[in-house]
Design a protein around this motif. Structure first.
Motif, PDB file in Angstrom:
ATOM      1  N   ARG A 193     -14.110 -28.604  10.926  1.00  0.00           N
ATOM      2  CA  ARG A 193     -13.787 -29.684   9.987  1.00  0.00           C
ATOM      3  C   ARG A 193     -14.883 -29.786   8.926  1.00  0.00           C
ATOM      4  N   ARG A 225     -16.351 -32.495   5.884  1.00  0.00           N
ATOM      5  CA  ARG A 225     -16.313 -33.837   5.307  1.00  0.00           C
ATOM      6  C   ARG A 225     -17.278 -33.889   4.129  1.00  0.00           C
ATOM      7  N   LEU A 232     -13.473 -36.618   1.139  1.00  0.00           N
ATOM      8  CA  LEU A 232     -12.801 -35.420   1.640  1.00  0.00           C
ATOM      9  C   LEU A 232     -13.024 -35.315   3.144  1.00  0.00           C
ATOM     10  N   ASP A 233     -11.960 -35.099   3.879  1.00  0.00           N
ATOM     11  CA  ASP A 233     -12.005 -34.937   5.329  1.00  0.00           C
ATOM     12  C   ASP A 233     -10.860 -34.000   5.689  1.00  0.00           C
ATOM     13  N   ALA A 234     -11.193 -32.755   6.029  1.00  0.00           N
ATOM     14  CA  ALA A 234     -10.147 -31.747   6.196  1.00  0.00           C
ATOM     15  C   ALA A 234     -10.471 -30.785   7.328  1.00  0.00           C
ATOM     16  N   ASP A 275      -0.253 -26.477   3.262  1.00  0.00           N
ATOM     17  CA  ASP A 275      -1.043 -27.632   3.698  1.00  0.00           C
ATOM     18  C   ASP A 275      -2.128 -27.844   2.659  1.00  0.00           C
ATOM     19  N   ARG A 276      -1.979 -28.866   1.835  1.00  0.00           N
ATOM     20  CA  ARG A 276      -2.929 -29.080   0.741  1.00  0.00           C
ATOM     21  C   ARG A 276      -4.292 -29.548   1.236  1.00  0.00           C
ATOM     22  N   ASN A 277      -4.359 -30.106   2.447  1.00  0.00           N
ATOM     23  CA  ASN A 277      -5.630 -30.600   2.975  1.00  0.00           C
ATOM     24  C   ASN A 277      -6.159 -29.649   4.045  1.00  0.00           C
ATOM     25  N   ALA A 307      -5.147 -30.247  -4.243  1.00  0.00           N
ATOM     26  CA  ALA A 307      -5.407 -29.750  -2.894  1.00  0.00           C
ATOM     27  C   ALA A 307      -6.833 -30.086  -2.463  1.00  0.00           C
ATOM     28  N   VAL A 308      -7.257 -29.499  -1.365  1.00  0.00           N
ATOM     29  CA  VAL A 308      -8.453 -29.918  -0.647  1.00  0.00           C
ATOM     30  C   VAL A 308      -9.714 -29.972  -1.518  1.00  0.00           C
ATOM     31  N   TYR A 343      -9.904 -30.147  -4.909  1.00  0.00           N
ATOM     32  CA  TYR A 343      -9.626 -30.593  -6.269  1.00  0.00           C
ATOM     33  C   TYR A 343     -10.831 -31.303  -6.888  1.00  0.00           C
TER      34      TYR A 343
END
Length: 210
Positions: free
Chosen positions: A61, A63, A69-71, A91-93, A123-124, A126
């Motif tokens: 993960r 962050r 942002l948290d993905a 999956d954009r994230n 997306a993630v 951006y």
């Protein structure tokens, strides 16, 4: 996983710029909203981590508190042409870690990459270009540890002049690179550059004991 323990060089040149080109997302009125771009004040090099590096453990993960942002993180490989394959765009994230490099927190240069947008929207990564020097990146790892990184530079490069050695070169300390598309955009060629955030290992959190 090749390079898991920081031995050896890169398995061929990584052409990230060619692999992460996507069309900018469209607004309902047909206009375009380009992602934030880093300013010249965010450039800078030479920061070195003095924190003891961690052992290998796969990232799970990412962050970045400054942009909320948290993905999750998935593994990435290379295609037949030696390009770094981007994460799936359904999956954009979702961020990706290059499995041929060290894991984040190890001695060396860890590589994370992700989409700036997809056909359905931002997306993630951006907001990667909106970050500043001193902002924090936290990488949670499979062993439960957390590698905390501090950004010391954010730059945007034209794809034709992407500095492979500067971005991908193996550091003597624990470093992180986060990469996405950016720069100008043309309908014919997509994004014209890549945004790269440079960070060094600032602190670590050990796994909690059971």
């Amino acid at each position: 996983m090749a390079g898991q323990h920081g031995r050896g060089g890169w398995p061929g040149a990584l052409a990230v710029g060619g692999a992460l080109v996507l069309g900018a997302w469209m607004l309902h009125d047909g206009g375009r909203v380009l992602p934030p771009a880093p300013g010249s004040a965010q450039a800078g090099f030479g920061a070195v981590s003095v924190v003891p590096p961690l052992g290998p453990s796969v990232p799970t993960r990412i962050r970045i508190p400054a942009v909320r942002l948290d993905a999750p993180v998935t593994g990435l490989g290379l295609d037949g042409a030696g390009h770094l394959q981007p994460p799936p765009d359904d999956d954009r994230n979702l961020a990706g870690w290059y499995r041929g490099a060290v894991t984040p927190g190890q001695r060396g240069t860890a590589i994370l990459a992700g989409h700036v947008d997809t056909r359905s929207g931002p997306a993630v990564f951006y907001s990667l270009g909106a970050l500043h020097r001193g902002d924090r990146i936290e990488i949670t790892r499979a062993d439960g540890s957390i590698a905390g990184f501090q950004i010391y530079a954010i730059e945007v490069y034209d794809k034709q002049h992407f500095p492979d050695d500067r971005v991908y070169g193996q550091a003597g300390d624990a470093q992180l690179r986060v990469i996405t598309c950016g720069g100008g955009f043309s309908r014919a060629d997509g994004y014209e550059g890549n945004v790269v955030a440079y960070a060094f290992l600032a602190d670590t959190t050990k796994p909690k004991k059971a």
